[in-house]
Design a protein around this motif. Sequence first.
Motif, short mmCIF file in Angstrom:
data_model
loop_
_atom_site.label_atom_id
_atom_site.label_comp_id
_atom_site.label_asym_id
_atom_site.label_seq_id
_atom_site.Cartn_x
_atom_site.Cartn_y
_atom_site.Cartn_z
N ASP A 1 -1.07 4.62 -0.99
CA ASP A 1 -2.30 4.52 -0.21
C ASP A 1 -1.98 4.65 1.28
OD1 ASP A 1 -3.79 4.14 -2.51
OD2 ASP A 1 -3.52 1.96 -2.46
N VAL B 1 -1.77 11.58 -3.19
CA VAL B 1 -2.06 11.80 -1.76
C VAL B 1 -2.61 13.20 -1.59
CG1 VAL B 1 -1.10 11.85 0.55
CG2 VAL B 1 -0.21 10.21 -1.13
N VAL C 1 -5.03 4.02 3.64
CA VAL C 1 -5.36 2.60 3.81
C VAL C 1 -4.31 1.91 4.67
CG1 VAL C 1 -5.76 0.43 2.59
CG2 VAL C 1 -6.54 2.59 1.59
N GLN D 1 0.83 -1.21 0.00
CA GLN D 1 0.00 0.00 0.00
C GLN D 1 0.86 1.26 0.00
OE1 GLN D 1 -2.19 -0.85 3.51
NE2 GLN D 1 -3.55 -2.34 2.54
N ASP E 1 -6.15 12.83 3.05
CA ASP E 1 -5.51 11.53 3.30
C ASP E 1 -4.35 11.67 4.28
OD1 ASP E 1 -7.27 10.42 1.49
OD2 ASP E 1 -5.88 10.58 -0.21
N HIS F 1 2.11 2.14 -3.40
CA HIS F 1 1.13 2.74 -4.30
C HIS F 1 0.61 4.09 -3.78
CE1 HIS F 1 1.10 -1.53 -5.46
NE2 HIS F 1 0.75 -1.09 -6.68
N PHE G 1 3.84 6.93 -7.23
CA PHE G 1 2.56 6.57 -6.61
C PHE G 1 1.52 6.27 -7.69
CE2 PHE G 1 3.46 9.29 -2.60
CZ PHE G 1 4.27 8.27 -2.13
N GLU G 2 0.74 5.20 -7.45
CA GLU G 2 -0.40 4.96 -8.32
C GLU G 2 -1.56 5.87 -7.99
OE1 GLU G 2 -1.49 0.91 -8.34
OE2 GLU G 2 0.43 0.16 -9.11
N ASN G 3 -1.67 6.25 -6.69
CA ASN G 3 -2.75 7.13 -6.24
C ASN G 3 -2.14 8.38 -5.62
OD1 ASN G 3 -4.74 5.12 -6.87
ND2 ASN G 3 -4.20 4.08 -4.96
#
Length: 685
Positions: free
Chosen positions: A118, A198, A121, A113, A202, A116, A194-196
């Motif tokens: 996250d 921030v 999460v 996580q 978050d 990526h 990063f895939e997502n």
Amino acid sequence: MNRSQRRLRRTGITDADFEKQSIDEQLATLEAQTEVAQATTIGAINNHRRGIIDPLDEIATVNARYETTSTRIAQQSTTSSQQISRLDHIGRLLRTIVRMAKTNANLRDIAEQLLHGDIAVASSAISEANEMLLELEDDIYVRALHKQFVWARAAARAEVERIFGEMIEIQQKGSLSEMTVTFVAMGRYDGEPFENAVTLGDLVFAMRELDLVYSHMDQLADSIADQWLLPLLQSPALPLNISQMRHAASLSVGAFKRAANDSLVALTTSEKAAEHCSLVQEQWSKVLGFVHDYVFYECADDYADLLLHMGRRLWKRVWPTLNQTMVSRLAPDVAALSDAQCLTPLAEIEHAWVSAGLLPAVTCVPQAARELLQTHVAARRCDLLSAASEILASEDSSCSLVGPLCDAFEGKKKGKGAKGTAGMMDTETMVFPRCSVSTQAQMLVDFAHETISLTSSPSDLLHVHAVRDAFALYRCLIPQRLSVLDTKQAFIVHNDCMYFCHHLPTLAFRVRPHWPEELQATSTFVDLLASFRVLAKEALSLVLDHVRKVVIREMGVWNQQNCLQDGLEEAERNLQIACAQVAQTAHIADAHLPSQTHLGVVGLLLDVVAALVTRRLQEVSVAGDSRARALLRLIAPLLDLDRLFLCASDPESTNTAKRKRAPIAKYSSEWNNLQAQITRLSSSM
């Protein structure tokens, strides 16, 4: 071979075959499969390589068969206690295995996580793993999970702190302080992007889950206060710039050269201080708006408690300087503080913080006003008590006549005539009688009247308490000196206390209408009367008890029965000395005590002598002419004491013709008994 085939191979029995087994066979199968699941879970915990078989599928199969057996046992009425005990043991062990497997799975997913981006999460998984670890018993496998948890939490915290430093950056470049807030972070972890993205929401969520939010918010608040708010308080004309881009916003303040009238040093009047506060409020509102709109970008409503915490930290940082530098300038004295509008500029600054959600309520400015007033009150009260102490420490042996008779005599000398005296005598019961009062007591009463007359709305209660404290100080000092006072001083202490009792009830009547209603209802000096009356009585009783003992001792043979049967020389000498002692005390009382009190003192001392003389005369049953004449000559000094009951309207008159005789029997209870014995002796002549 697929996962289902591998599971069947490990368990060695299908679901259909399991349902055909008896209860004891199912329990045996569950015990065996639970041990296999436990071994698989422990192996997964100890194996740190990626791609290991997830034991959760196998545990789910065992858990489903456990539910089947549990339902079957509950439906049968012939189930033994041993079967129930075995099922409970399997259930407890299975629940532990499930927690261990889930915790291990969560901890293994955290690294993925973080790769990526996250972080929300990952932080939530760490929080969940922490709760599961708290429910597990402490054994070697739990300790292994705890090590993984510590590593994962440390990695997550390091990543969150790195992202926080990138998204909220503060720089000091010479005289320029700049803070840049990035709304979206597109970073890398271990060299991979990063895939997502921030967001600030978050980031704040992750910091809260990892117990980092309050420490970082405190550091951020301290930096904002030190580099923006306090410099703007010192010089609100500093250039303050706020710029917003698509994914970021910046706040900067430049500490350029200040103008001469742009600092706290130049605030010489309250009007300039109020104008300075208005400029500070305007600049601070921009900084607070930046914190609300950009530091908590699109998440201020979700994290109102954090915004309030940060606002309290900021206010706690700036309020001491604001209080120290501005309150004294806005309210330089108590007269300015009495104006409710003097601290309005500070109240508006605090209200702006409350409106922005950075403070829960307005409290500091009213408290500052109260503290400033209390400081003034304490200093003023100390000054007043010092003045009262100087009065009480002054020489107290001097005294002077006060009262209506003294005033009438002075008026007579000025040509007012005797008619004015008669008028004042008619109202004698309404005014203070003529007597000697110490200069100290008169100064204390003057001090009380002057202090009460100084009352103003912010310090009414101050002056009331100062007067009460002055009289309380007198009551504390006098009892220690009563035992060493002579007759005159004791009489003057009595008069002083009665002088206070005369003035206390009406001390504040002239200024009371100007007081607030609550002060009018509660501020009174009437409650002090009882204590001063007791003190006056105590002073008079001490000296009279002493004189009474002296008179009884001087009576000598008169204290013995049948002392008049033999020679009368010694009895005559003792009676003369005792009567002289009474006359001396009466002379002092006549010079200093009020008329009624003086007569009471004379009557009390006369009773001491008259009681002994009457008792001895009663012992003489039959007396001839010569014996009766001798006894009457013997008690002549006692009969001469009736001159002590002469009252004069003029305190300086020595002419007895102008003095009137008071009824002796009114003040002496033994006088009539003595007259009865004199009549009996006269009848024998």
